[in-house]
Design an enzyme around this catalytic site. Sequence first.
Site, PDB file in Angstrom:
ATOM      1  CB  THR A   8      -0.969   0.026   1.209  1.00 44.90           C
ATOM      2  OG1 THR A   8      -0.224   0.237   2.410  1.00 44.90           O
ATOM      3  CG2 THR A   8      -1.769  -1.262   1.311  1.00 44.90           C
ATOM      4  CE1 TYR A  40       3.628   9.581  10.650  1.00 46.20           C
ATOM      5  CE2 TYR A  40       5.378   9.703  12.288  1.00 46.20           C
ATOM      6  CZ  TYR A  40       4.901   9.245  11.076  1.00 46.20           C
ATOM      7  OH  TYR A  40       5.695   8.430  10.292  1.00 46.20           O
TER       8      TYR A  40
END
Length: 248
Positions: A12, A149
Amino acid sequence: MKKFSNKVAIVTGGNSGIGYATAQALVKDGATVVVTGRRKEAIEKAAAEIGALPVVADQSSLSDIDALVDHVREQHGKADILFINAGVLGESTLIEEAAEVNFDNVMDINFKGAYFTLSKFVPVLADGASVVVLSSIMANVTKAKSSIYQASKAALNSIARTAAVELAPRKIRVNIVSPGPTKTPVLANSGWDAATVDAYYEKAAGEVIPLGKLGEAEDVAKLVSYLSDDAASFITGSEFVIDGGMTL
Ligand SMILES: NC(=O)c1ccc[n+]([C@@H]2O[C@H](COP(=O)([O-])OP(=O)(O)OC[C@H]3O[C@@H](n4cnc5c(N)ncnc54)[C@H](OP(=O)(O)O)[C@@H]3O)[C@@H](O)[C@H]2O)c1
């Protein structure tokens, strides 16, 4: 026979950076590689360059993940290597300045998207398959202006370890690769201008990373390739830090 002959790999986020380099390495070693990304033109260009098969998919969209899994099942019957790599950095802000839109974007791609990519691929994974999730040293580092994050990657690590336990009866291995600063377009893709990127890289290599250099996407690709191979058949649920000694 090459190392990955007869193996089907899914990468991906395969049109750029670490995903691109890893897809390229897997193709060279004989795998049939499906690469994904949101940008049609970029994913088709990358796939043509490296000899992979492009699928336009937004990994944060459950319907796109379903379509990707159906495509792999119909075209290839199974997946032997799943590299869950697509990710974004998002905005760097203090917690008190955080915007919901950034929270949702980062979590939807790095956490929810990765989770459901794994979840929905499980039935298509061959027994003995390898899953690698691309995390970050930031999952275990406490640094200001990176809370969302950091949390997204910490959550990813948690999923990977649980998956390693759940999938072990089928001899499917799940490992975590956590790079430090690696030269890819990720910072530019997060809106950093070229001068800021250069200054960050110079400081990282000169002052922060003991080995005195940044990582290259190919360094990470070699590690993912190793973990995807039967040579790593006794390794699961482990995290591999690749950061030139930065977190020592
Ligand atoms: N470079 C570093 O220093 C570093 C360090 C630690 C961890 N990482 C992690 O490494 C992974 C790869 O990053 P990179 O440095 O190679 O960055 P990059 O060059 O910006 O590549 C990111 C890739 O992810 C794809 N992507 C982003 N969002 C997506 C989505 N929703 N659906 C499908 N694909 C998506 C992008 O393609 P599209 O834009 O076409 O969708 C692109 O192919 C990320 O998970 C990142 O957090 C990077």
